[in-house]
Design a protein around this motif. Sequence first.
Motif, PDB file in Angstrom:
ATOM      1  N   UNK A   1       0.741  -1.092   0.104  1.00 47.30           N
ATOM      2  CA  UNK A   1       0.102  -0.200  -0.031  1.00 47.30           C
ATOM      3  C   UNK A   1       0.930   1.231   0.065  1.00 47.30           C
ATOM      4  N   UNK A   2       1.827   1.193   0.769  1.00 47.02           N
ATOM      5  CA  UNK A   2       2.769   2.443   0.812  1.00 47.02           C
ATOM      6  C   UNK A   2       3.499   2.880  -0.458  1.00 47.02           C
ATOM      7  N   UNK A   3       3.946   1.896  -1.171  1.00 45.89           N
ATOM      8  CA  UNK A   3       4.774   2.014  -2.362  1.00 45.89           C
ATOM      9  C   UNK A   3       3.929   2.021  -3.826  1.00 45.89           C
ATOM     10  N   UNK A   4       2.752   1.792  -3.726  1.00 44.54           N
ATOM     11  CA  UNK A   4       1.782   1.675  -4.728  1.00 44.54           C
ATOM     12  C   UNK A   4       1.611   2.630  -5.909  1.00 44.54           C
ATOM     13  N   UNK A   5       1.536   3.675  -5.258  1.00 41.46           N
ATOM     14  CA  UNK A   5       1.111   5.056  -6.130  1.00 41.46           C
ATOM     15  C   UNK A   5       2.597   5.472  -6.762  1.00 41.46           C
ATOM     16  N   UNK A   6       3.648   5.059  -6.134  1.00 42.89           N
ATOM     17  CA  UNK A   6       4.988   5.651  -6.683  1.00 42.89           C
ATOM     18  C   UNK A   6       5.291   4.736  -7.722  1.00 42.89           C
ATOM     19  N   UNK A   7       5.124   3.331  -7.553  1.00 41.79           N
ATOM     20  CA  UNK A   7       5.293   2.387  -8.472  1.00 41.79           C
ATOM     21  C   UNK A   7       4.443   2.542  -9.733  1.00 41.79           C
ATOM     22  N   UNK A   8       3.035   2.831  -9.515  1.00 40.15           N
ATOM     23  CA  UNK A   8       2.401   2.952 -10.691  1.00 40.15           C
ATOM     24  C   UNK A   8       2.773   4.188 -11.746  1.00 40.15           C
ATOM     25  N   UNK A   9       3.058   5.202 -11.101  1.00 34.58           N
ATOM     26  CA  UNK A   9       3.496   6.261 -11.676  1.00 34.58           C
ATOM     27  C   UNK A   9       4.894   5.943 -12.358  1.00 34.58           C
ATOM     28  N   UNK A  10       5.674   5.355 -11.767  1.00 38.66           N
ATOM     29  CA  UNK A  10       7.021   5.064 -12.524  1.00 38.66           C
ATOM     30  C   UNK A  10       7.078   3.925 -13.617  1.00 38.66           C
ATOM     31  N   UNK A  11       6.161   3.234 -13.571  1.00 40.36           N
ATOM     32  CA  UNK A  11       6.031   2.043 -14.766  1.00 40.36           C
ATOM     33  C   UNK A  11       5.642   2.778 -16.143  1.00 40.36           C
ATOM     34  N   UNK A  12       4.482   3.805 -15.648  1.00 38.23           N
ATOM     35  CA  UNK A  12       4.096   4.460 -16.862  1.00 38.23           C
ATOM     36  C   UNK A  12       5.173   5.444 -17.430  1.00 38.23           C
ATOM     37  N   UNK A  13       6.007   5.941 -16.429  1.00 37.65           N
ATOM     38  CA  UNK A  13       6.892   7.137 -16.928  1.00 37.65           C
ATOM     39  C   UNK A  13       8.178   6.237 -17.720  1.00 37.65           C
ATOM     40  N   UNK A  14       8.462   4.905 -17.108  1.00 32.72           N
ATOM     41  CA  UNK A  14       9.348   4.192 -17.747  1.00 32.72           C
ATOM     42  C   UNK A  14       9.222   3.924 -19.290  1.00 32.72           C
ATOM     43  N   UNK A  15       8.005   3.691 -19.780  1.00 36.75           N
ATOM     44  CA  UNK A  15       7.483   3.325 -20.951  1.00 36.75           C
ATOM     45  C   UNK A  15       7.029   4.381 -21.722  1.00 36.75           C
ATOM     46  N   UNK A  16       6.954   5.585 -21.118  1.00 41.56           N
ATOM     47  CA  UNK A  16       6.479   6.763 -21.797  1.00 41.56           C
ATOM     48  C   UNK A  16       4.778   6.747 -22.228  1.00 41.56           C
TER      49      UNK A  16
END
Length: 312
Positions: A51-66
Amino acid sequence: MTGWTLGIETTAHTLSFGLVDADGKPYPAASDTLRPDEGGIHPREAADHHKDVAAELYAKVLEMHGINQNQLTGVAYSQGPGLGPCLRVGASIARGIATRLDVPLIGVNHCVAHIEIGRQQCGCRDPVLLYVSGGNTQVIARLNGRYRVLGETLDIGIGNMLDKFARLQGIPFPGGPKIEELASAYLERCPNPTMEGLELPYAVRGMDLAFSGLLTAAQRLVENGTELDAVCWSLQEHAFASCVEVAERAMAHTGKSELLLGGGVACNERMRTMSNMMANDREGTSHAPPKMYCIDNGTMIALLGFLELQNR
């Protein structure tokens, strides 16, 4: 279907978001793993971590692949098997994203996801899967249009056994890589080892496996003064040979010629070597996907979700 499929993996200690594109091509996942300072994985602590890291990881995967979230046309999540609190977190995250974007929500089987990412990465046609992970150990094959479990652990998963043994020696989680390192060090020290003084119980039970006896016997060797690197070597040899033996029986029973490794323990080079030796002896082939797709990852969940959407 056009657009991207998002996959969310939360069966145990890892939260991972992965993507496949409209053609089913997989892309590297964004992941974060809970690594406790001591002891094993507590389900509630793992769920809180996710729960603590979900929002950050979701944004990260979208950013990783543009891409942006409006390009998502499906959301898949690991429905099981796994730890209940962790699975509930994943399902809640997936449901929230799918509802907000008004796209299909697909719950998928974690074990089948390992099979499908392995088949896709290795080009396997119809393999027997030797699934060796932290929480599970199974031999799976597709028969008459369905995946069937032909053999499995009767007590604990092979990765769990290795981690428990490591923890007893003060080795932090995950213990498997350190055990592999110590076993390799023993081979450098003793290039032609024998089992004399290092025998452990036979783990095969028909087509099933039992690892708790191996764990107890290995710990007894350590307590009786046997050097740790030697015990690590013996533990690997016995455990892996048992898994490969059951996998070979499954290949003989089904008439299949391909073996596919999946799960975190499939990262182990000795496991890969032993599987290759067995498959070559049978005039077959052994396959293992890149290590980033052996460990738990959101991309394999996305791929299986994509395939299920394609076949609706």
